[in-house]
Design an enzyme around this catalytic site. Sequence first.
Site, PDB file in Angstrom:
ATOM      1  N   GLY A  46       0.838  -1.188   0.000  1.00 62.72           N
ATOM      2  CA  GLY A  46       0.000   0.000   0.000  1.00 62.72           C
ATOM      3  C   GLY A  46       0.873   1.237   0.000  1.00 62.72           C
ATOM      4  N   GLN A  51       3.202   9.967   1.110  1.00 57.30           N
ATOM      5  CA  GLN A  51       4.479   9.240   1.143  1.00 57.30           C
ATOM      6  C   GLN A  51       5.358   9.534  -0.067  1.00 57.30           C
ATOM      7  OE1 GLN A  51       2.474   5.292   2.160  1.00 57.30           O
ATOM      8  NE2 GLN A  51       4.434   5.130   3.218  1.00 57.30           N
ATOM      9  N   CYS A  95       6.023  -0.171   7.264  1.00 54.05           N
ATOM     10  CA  CYS A  95       5.666   1.029   6.499  1.00 54.05           C
ATOM     11  C   CYS A  95       6.839   1.395   5.597  1.00 54.05           C
ATOM     12  CB  CYS A  95       5.365   2.167   7.467  1.00 54.05           C
ATOM     13  SG  CYS A  95       4.935   3.704   6.641  1.00 54.05           S
ATOM     14  N   LEU A  96       6.541   1.691   4.344  1.00 54.81           N
ATOM     15  CA  LEU A  96       7.615   2.047   3.403  1.00 54.81           C
ATOM     16  C   LEU A  96       8.326   3.335   3.815  1.00 54.81           C
ATOM     17  CD1 LEU A  96       5.940   1.171  -0.020  1.00 54.81           C
ATOM     18  CD2 LEU A  96       7.750  -0.086   1.152  1.00 54.81           C
ATOM     19  N   HIS A 137      -4.221   1.469   7.362  1.00 51.88           N
ATOM     20  CA  HIS A 137      -2.865   2.031   7.485  1.00 51.88           C
ATOM     21  C   HIS A 137      -2.693   3.209   6.522  1.00 51.88           C
ATOM     22  CE1 HIS A 137       1.691   1.391   7.853  1.00 51.88           C
ATOM     23  NE2 HIS A 137       1.591   2.182   6.812  1.00 51.88           N
ATOM     24  N   GLU A 138      -3.172   3.043   5.285  1.00 51.46           N
ATOM     25  CA  GLU A 138      -3.012   4.106   4.278  1.00 51.46           C
ATOM     26  C   GLU A 138      -3.916   5.307   4.582  1.00 51.46           C
ATOM     27  OE1 GLU A 138      -0.422   3.738   2.704  1.00 51.46           O
ATOM     28  OE2 GLU A 138      -0.262   1.590   2.974  1.00 51.46           O
ATOM     29  N   HIS A 141      -2.295   7.449   6.975  1.00 56.68           N
ATOM     30  CA  HIS A 141      -1.288   8.330   6.364  1.00 56.68           C
ATOM     31  C   HIS A 141      -1.918   9.649   5.901  1.00 56.68           C
ATOM     32  CE1 HIS A 141       2.562   6.302   6.267  1.00 56.68           C
ATOM     33  NE2 HIS A 141       2.052   5.200   5.754  1.00 56.68           N
TER      34      HIS A 141
HETATM   35 NI    NI Z   1       2.915   3.315   5.705  1.00 53.24          NI
END
Ligand code: NI
Length: 176
Positions: A46, A51, A95-96, A137-138, A141
């Site tokens: 995701g 991000q 998380c990226l 989660h997204e 963000h």
């Molecule tokens: Ni994340």
Amino acid sequence: MAIRKIELLGAPVLRRRAAEVEAAGEEIRALVQDLWDTMYDAPGVGLAAPQIGVSLRVLVADVRQTDPEAAPGVALVNPRVVEASEETSREVEGCLSIPGLEEVVERPARVVIEGTDVEGRPLRLEAGGMFARALQHEIDHLDGILFLDRLSPLKRKMLVKKWKKAKTRPAATPPA
Ligand code: NI
């Protein structure tokens, strides 16, 4: 179409509440394509627009790498959780924007999400399992919330310390 730089923990854009998208169009289509390209390249399950440095309420998610039975990937514009189950689930999340850190996060097990697709058509979807987790989660963000914020303050402090330490360690071999 481009693979974009992923913003890391500490970048102010990750802590801002992203703006609603006012209208569908070429700009949003291009943004979604960049999100897909960047997410699959990472690879991740995701990715939210903040991000990649764009403070708009847009996200993509595709969890089929970790759950082959999951629904196909989806791009959502202005998504919001309209229903959340009382039942929760506890699973490891990463998380990226905080590479290398993982921790068990408790979230509602199932959610109903409303928003629009990339063309501005209303969308309502029900999700469970990893898909529900990734979408929550997204959406977090988009509100400037990171999975670390869902942990106890002590655990969060420990993890951030660990992350900073790992980040400042010189690489054994220079990147090619
Ligand atoms: Ni994340």
